[in-house]
Design a protein around this motif. Structure first.
Motif, PDB file in Angstrom:
ATOM      1  N   MET A  70      54.742 -76.331 -33.926  1.00  0.00           N
ATOM      2  CA  MET A  70      54.284 -76.396 -35.306  1.00  0.00           C
ATOM      3  C   MET A  70      52.783 -76.622 -35.378  1.00  0.00           C
ATOM      4  N   ILE A  71      52.299 -77.598 -34.621  1.00  0.00           N
ATOM      5  CA  ILE A  71      50.882 -77.933 -34.644  1.00  0.00           C
ATOM      6  C   ILE A  71      50.036 -76.757 -34.147  1.00  0.00           C
ATOM      7  N   GLN A  75      47.481 -74.715 -36.873  1.00  0.00           N
ATOM      8  CA  GLN A  75      46.024 -74.833 -36.735  1.00  0.00           C
ATOM      9  C   GLN A  75      45.338 -73.464 -36.640  1.00  0.00           C
ATOM     10  N   GLU A  76      46.146 -72.400 -36.521  1.00  0.00           N
ATOM     11  CA  GLU A  76      45.591 -71.051 -36.551  1.00  0.00           C
ATOM     12  C   GLU A  76      45.311 -70.584 -37.979  1.00  0.00           C
ATOM     13  N   GLY A  77      45.661 -71.398 -38.963  1.00  0.00           N
ATOM     14  CA  GLY A  77      45.370 -71.068 -40.347  1.00  0.00           C
ATOM     15  C   GLY A  77      46.390 -70.178 -41.019  1.00  0.00           C
ATOM     16  N   GLY A 110      49.610 -73.983 -48.806  1.00  0.00           N
ATOM     17  CA  GLY A 110      48.242 -74.092 -48.338  1.00  0.00           C
ATOM     18  C   GLY A 110      48.113 -73.636 -46.902  1.00  0.00           C
ATOM     19  N   LYS A 111      46.987 -73.956 -46.313  1.00  0.00           N
ATOM     20  CA  LYS A 111      46.712 -73.669 -44.908  1.00  0.00           C
ATOM     21  C   LYS A 111      46.203 -74.948 -44.253  1.00  0.00           C
ATOM     22  N   ALA A 112      46.470 -75.095 -42.983  1.00  0.00           N
ATOM     23  CA  ALA A 112      46.067 -76.297 -42.254  1.00  0.00           C
ATOM     24  C   ALA A 112      44.766 -76.067 -41.499  1.00  0.00           C
ATOM     25  N   LEU A 113      43.935 -77.091 -41.502  1.00  0.00           N
ATOM     26  CA  LEU A 113      42.688 -77.073 -40.737  1.00  0.00           C
ATOM     27  C   LEU A 113      42.719 -78.199 -39.709  1.00  0.00           C
ATOM     28  N   LEU A 114      42.128 -77.957 -38.573  1.00  0.00           N
ATOM     29  CA  LEU A 114      42.068 -78.946 -37.506  1.00  0.00           C
ATOM     30  C   LEU A 114      41.109 -80.070 -37.892  1.00  0.00           C
TER      31      LEU A 114
END
Length: 218
Positions: A70-71, A75-77, A110-114
């Protein structure tokens, strides 16, 4: 009242009168929990993973091992969604068809950012406080090795919707004459008595736990 834009992603179509899109309502439902389910797709295969989160402003923080699928994927957006649900009661009607449940639910898009290394500890603090306020100040903080093994993601909420059902059953008019009990069985998550581990049986329960029990103990 500030609201999220209503789009094809977050528009509630089924019983739309129960939906809202204002940020205050979204935050209220999010703040009453710390467990969510995160949905994403890897090579055409959908996944849904339960995990804990913390909220600060319009941002949700997720964490996990650097090797987590998942992580690594988020983190690839990639596009993702996140859901939180509170089950507040079983609604028992006079007919099988009209049985229901009382609930409060949020779906976030949404999208995830590192999260950068220098911001990791602050993000972990937010997650810790979401689970049990005050615990972070009572424990040893993560060391460099532990921080390196942990990836933190920040999800800015782009769109979201809230859907809430409250109240009793809604039966067909003719069914109100039936000799059948109807009503609501309320449900809630409550804490039980804390159980000390084997190494500190004589120690007093910490302040953070006692404060939590004041609001959650049955």
């Amino acid at each position: 009242m500030e609201e999220y834009n209503v789009t094809n992603r977050n528009k509630v179509k089924r019983v739309a009168k129960r939906a809202s899109y204002d940020k205050e309502s979204v935050y209220r439902v999010l703040d009453d929990s710390f467990l969510c389910h995160v949905s994403f797709v890897v090579e055409g295969q959908p996944f849904i993973i339960p995990t804990i989160y913390g909220r600060k402003g319009n941002t949700l923080f997720l964490h996990g091992a650097t090797t987590s699928r998942m992580i690594k994927t988020l983190q690839e957006g990639v596009d993702m969604s996140l859901g939180v649900t509170h089950l507040d009661g079983i609604v028992l009607a006079r007919s099988a068809f009209h049985h229901s449940a009382n609930y409060r639910s949020v779906v976030v898009f949404g999208k995830a950012l590192l999260v950068e290394e220098e911001q990791k500890e602050e993000a972990l603090y937010v997650i810790s406080e979401q689970v049990l306020q005050g615990r972070w100040d009572e424990v040893r903080k993560p060391n460099a090795r532990e921080l390196k093994a942990t990836t933190i993601l920040a999800v800015d909420i782009e769109e979201a919707s809230v859907k809430i059902r409250q109240g009793g059953p809604i039966d067909d008019k003719e069914d109100y004459e039936l000799n059948i009990w109807a009503g609501v069985v309320p449900l809630a998550i409550n804490a039980l008595s804390p159980i000390s581990d084997d190494f500190n049986q004589e120690m007093k329960v910490s302040d953070s736990v006692r404060n939590y029990l004041k609001n959650h103990f049955v």
